[in-house]
Design a protein around this motif. Structure first.
Motif, PDB file in Angstrom:
ATOM      1  N   UNK A  83       0.849  -1.196   0.000  1.00 53.31           N
ATOM      2  CA  UNK A  83       0.000   0.000   0.000  1.00 53.31           C
ATOM      3  C   UNK A  83       0.883   1.243   0.000  1.00 53.31           C
ATOM      4  N   UNK A  84       0.939   1.998  -1.096  1.00 53.02           N
ATOM      5  CA  UNK A  84       1.854   3.138  -1.176  1.00 53.02           C
ATOM      6  C   UNK A  84       1.392   4.336  -0.349  1.00 53.02           C
ATOM      7  N   UNK A  85       2.360   5.094   0.136  1.00 46.80           N
ATOM      8  CA  UNK A  85       2.072   6.351   0.820  1.00 46.80           C
ATOM      9  C   UNK A  85       3.285   7.263   0.695  1.00 46.80           C
ATOM     10  N   UNK A  86       3.045   8.557   0.711  1.00 43.62           N
ATOM     11  CA  UNK A  86       4.146   9.511   0.699  1.00 43.62           C
ATOM     12  C   UNK A  86       4.717   9.644   2.099  1.00 43.62           C
ATOM     13  N   UNK A  87       6.049   9.633   2.213  1.00 43.37           N
ATOM     14  CA  UNK A  87       6.691   9.720   3.523  1.00 43.37           C
ATOM     15  C   UNK A  87       7.755  10.809   3.506  1.00 43.37           C
ATOM     16  N   UNK A  88       8.064  11.401   4.673  1.00 45.24           N
ATOM     17  CA  UNK A  88       9.163  12.373   4.742  1.00 45.24           C
ATOM     18  C   UNK A  88      10.494  11.689   4.463  1.00 45.24           C
ATOM     19  N   UNK A 247      22.054  17.558   9.084  1.00 45.88           N
ATOM     20  CA  UNK A 247      20.745  17.078   8.678  1.00 45.88           C
ATOM     21  C   UNK A 247      20.031  17.995   7.706  1.00 45.88           C
ATOM     22  N   UNK A 248      19.228  17.385   6.829  1.00 40.19           N
ATOM     23  CA  UNK A 248      18.392  18.168   5.930  1.00 40.19           C
ATOM     24  C   UNK A 248      17.202  17.326   5.485  1.00 40.19           C
ATOM     25  N   UNK A 249      16.127  18.040   5.165  1.00 39.00           N
ATOM     26  CA  UNK A 249      14.907  17.389   4.712  1.00 39.00           C
ATOM     27  C   UNK A 249      14.839  17.461   3.193  1.00 39.00           C
ATOM     28  N   UNK A 250      14.690  16.301   2.568  1.00 43.09           N
ATOM     29  CA  UNK A 250      14.522  16.220   1.126  1.00 43.09           C
ATOM     30  C   UNK A 250      13.032  16.158   0.795  1.00 43.09           C
ATOM     31  N   UNK A 251      12.710  16.108  -0.468  1.00 43.41           N
ATOM     32  CA  UNK A 251      11.304  16.011  -0.877  1.00 43.41           C
ATOM     33  C   UNK A 251      10.708  14.687  -0.418  1.00 43.41           C
ATOM     34  N   UNK A 252       9.407  14.698  -0.143  1.00 45.62           N
ATOM     35  CA  UNK A 252       8.714  13.456   0.208  1.00 45.62           C
ATOM     36  C   UNK A 252       8.936  12.405  -0.869  1.00 45.62           C
ATOM     37  N   UNK A 253       8.937  11.154  -0.442  1.00 44.69           N
ATOM     38  CA  UNK A 253       9.109  10.051  -1.378  1.00 44.69           C
ATOM     39  C   UNK A 253       8.064   8.974  -1.086  1.00 44.69           C
ATOM     40  N   UNK A 254       8.012   7.959  -1.905  1.00 44.90           N
ATOM     41  CA  UNK A 254       7.003   6.906  -1.754  1.00 44.90           C
ATOM     42  C   UNK A 254       7.590   5.729  -0.973  1.00 44.90           C
ATOM     43  N   UNK A 255       6.848   5.273   0.033  1.00 48.81           N
ATOM     44  CA  UNK A 255       7.141   4.012   0.714  1.00 48.81           C
ATOM     45  C   UNK A 255       5.834   3.224   0.765  1.00 48.81           C
ATOM     46  N   UNK A 256       5.849   2.074   1.422  1.00 45.84           N
ATOM     47  CA  UNK A 256       4.673   1.207   1.386  1.00 45.84           C
ATOM     48  C   UNK A 256       4.417   0.555   2.746  1.00 45.84           C
ATOM     49  N   UNK A 257       3.135   0.475   3.100  1.00 49.31           N
ATOM     50  CA  UNK A 257       2.715  -0.467   4.125  1.00 49.31           C
ATOM     51  C   UNK A 257       2.697  -1.847   3.469  1.00 49.31           C
ATOM     52  N   UNK A 258       3.300  -2.819   4.128  1.00 44.42           N
ATOM     53  CA  UNK A 258       3.301  -4.186   3.610  1.00 44.42           C
ATOM     54  C   UNK A 258       2.267  -4.972   4.417  1.00 44.42           C
ATOM     55  N   UNK A 259       1.232  -5.458   3.742  1.00 41.17           N
ATOM     56  CA  UNK A 259       0.060  -6.027   4.409  1.00 41.17           C
ATOM     57  C   UNK A 259      -0.137  -7.474   3.981  1.00 41.17           C
ATOM     58  N   UNK A 260      -0.061  -8.391   4.929  1.00 39.46           N
ATOM     59  CA  UNK A 260      -0.369  -9.793   4.657  1.00 39.46           C
ATOM     60  C   UNK A 260      -1.643 -10.175   5.375  1.00 39.46           C
TER      61      UNK A 260
END
Length: 455
Positions: A83-88, A247-260
């Motif tokens: 399940x994709x979501x945008x993450x920091x 430290x620095x903050x980059x643009x949001x990127x895509x990660x995923x909830x992994x659901x079984x």
């Protein structure tokens, strides 16, 4: 008439005794399977040693997702969903450094870690006088003298709390809001006493949250021995500290909830969620926080398949993305459940370490709390002595807010948790195999009972 009533009461009592005996035997079978054949410890070894630290957006994020998908497949999930979501995407950017600058003496190094999401000092670092404050109240009293200084929050854990999460709740505000509070009065940087009561000098990182009304200033956590040393010196004299973070903050990127999930045999539309978060902070391996919760959740699916139990309701094991510095995974999971009008009857999170299980904390109605407490005799042989109001977890909290889903959180013994929380010492070797497996037994037993009887 009285004889018929007496006979009915006896029949009900006999049925309840028989049901409890059946449940006791089923839970014993669950426990035996986990204690003899669990894959949780080996799964944790692979996650920590072959993937390692898994800060959101890092390359290890995606290695961990691949690991989680494979582990859920091997556990016997009917299907695995990403399940994709945008993450920091915050990066540490290099080695964090600090030292006390004493004229005519050798610089005295301080063991520090930049706080997650914090800005860096720039390549030249910051050199400034340090102001010691022990509380936000003291900061207010000294606010006229803050400008141009590094504020050092020396807020200690309250060691009188037996449940150490209470001490954490008291102190964590200095990490979360401390930098912006100091910036409000012109501070150039912040150092905080690590959120721990450990006896070592490992600094503990964790996220900070900037208030956009004030400048964003660099912030770092300090090991406790160095915090005590710096505080003692500041009681006697004024000091200048050099601080360099990257430290620095980059643009949001895509990660995923992994659901079984295992699809329910009678009520497939009723969903029971169990989970932990897949991401971790970067200094260590994220073994207790929260590799242990992830592998315990996977183990629940495996053990139900292994003993041939066919759940009535759909059971999902969720490896959540981005709990540590955004909780985007938990929010996405709840939002999609709301939009799809899914029926989530119960959610349980394991995110307090893989230590010996002691109880569950719950967020639900008094009636449901009493129902869970009625199962304590079945759970007690495996270490569960209490089920108390107040609990759940950061990743399942959005389910309660969006859908009103009853929540529970596994509460292991907490005495050692904040020795390693967000520190370099959170490694595979710090997890005890037996304790990890007993936690899985306790979770599996409660999930079995909720599935069988509903809520």
């Amino acid at each position: 008439m009285r004889l018929k009533l007496f006979t009915l009461v006896l029949t009900i009592l006999a049925f309840n005794v028989r049901a409890q005996n059946d449940d006791s035997l089923k839970i014993r079978a669950i426990a035996d399977e986990i204690l003899l054949h669990s894959t949780a410890y080996e799964n944790l070894r692979v996650l920590t040693k072959q993937v390692g630290a898994r800060l959101s957006g890092s390359p290890q994020t995606y290695k961990a997702e691949t690991w989680g998908h494979k582990a859920l497949d091997q556990a016997g999930a009917d299907r695995v969903i990403e399940q994709p979501c945008l993450v920091p995407h915050w990066v540490r950017g290099g080695k964090d450094e600090a030292w006390i600058m004493a004229p005519g003496k050798k610089n005295q190094p301080l063991d520090i870690l930049a706080l997650g999401n914090s800005v860096g000092t720039g390549p030249k670092g910051i050199q400034a006088p340090v102001m010691l404050v022990n509380s936000f109240e003291e900061l207010e009293q000294k606010k006229a003298s803050v400008k141009g200084k590094i504020v050092f929050y020396n807020a200690r854990f309250n060691d009188t709390y037996i449940k150490t999460f209470e001490a954490y709740r008291d102190a964590v505000g200095y990490r979360a809001a401390g930098p912006s509070q100091a910036a409000k009065y012109g501070a150039v940087a912040v150092l905080i006493r690590s959120m721990s009561h450990s006896a070592d000098n490992n600094p503990h990182t964790g996220s900070t949250r900037y208030n956009d009304s004030f400048p964003k200033i660099p912030a770092a956590a300090m090991g406790l021995q160095d915090a005590d040393r710096l505080a003692a010196l500041l009681e006697k004299e004024s000091l200048i500290v050099f601080l360099k973070t990257n430290g620095k903050m980059l643009s949001d990127t895509v990660a995923h909830n992994i659901i079984g999930e295992i699809t329910g045999s009678e009520f497939p539309d009723q969903i029971i969620t169990i989970g932990g978060h897949l991401d971790s902070w970067d200094p260590a391996e994220g073994a207790h926080d929260d590799g242990s919760g992830c592998v315990q959740s996977i183990e629940i699916l495996r053990v139900l398949k292994a003993i041939g139990y066919k759940p009535k309701r759909t059971i999902r094991a969720v490896l959540f993305a981005n709990e540590e510095n955004g909780t985007r995974g938990g929010s996405k999971y709840a939002e999609e459940a709301r939009d799809k009008k899914e029926k989530h009857i119960f959610a349980l999170e394991s995110d307090e370490g893989g230590f010996t299980p002691r109880g569950f904390g719950v967020t639900m109605t008094p009636e449901l709390l009493n129902k869970l407490r009625s199962w304590l005799p079945l759970l007690a042989p495996y270490g569960i002595s209490e089920i108390n109001n107040g609990g759940g977890g950061s990743d399942i909290g959005p389910l309660y807010r969006e859908l009103g889903t009853p929540l529970a959180g596994l509460q292991p013994d907490s005495q050692r948790y904040f020795d390693i929380h967000h520190a370099r010492s959170d490694v595979f070797e710090a997890v005890n195999k037996r304790e990890l497996e007993l936690g899985a037994v306790s979770i599996a037993a409660l999930i079995y009972l909720v599935d069988k009887y509903g809520l």
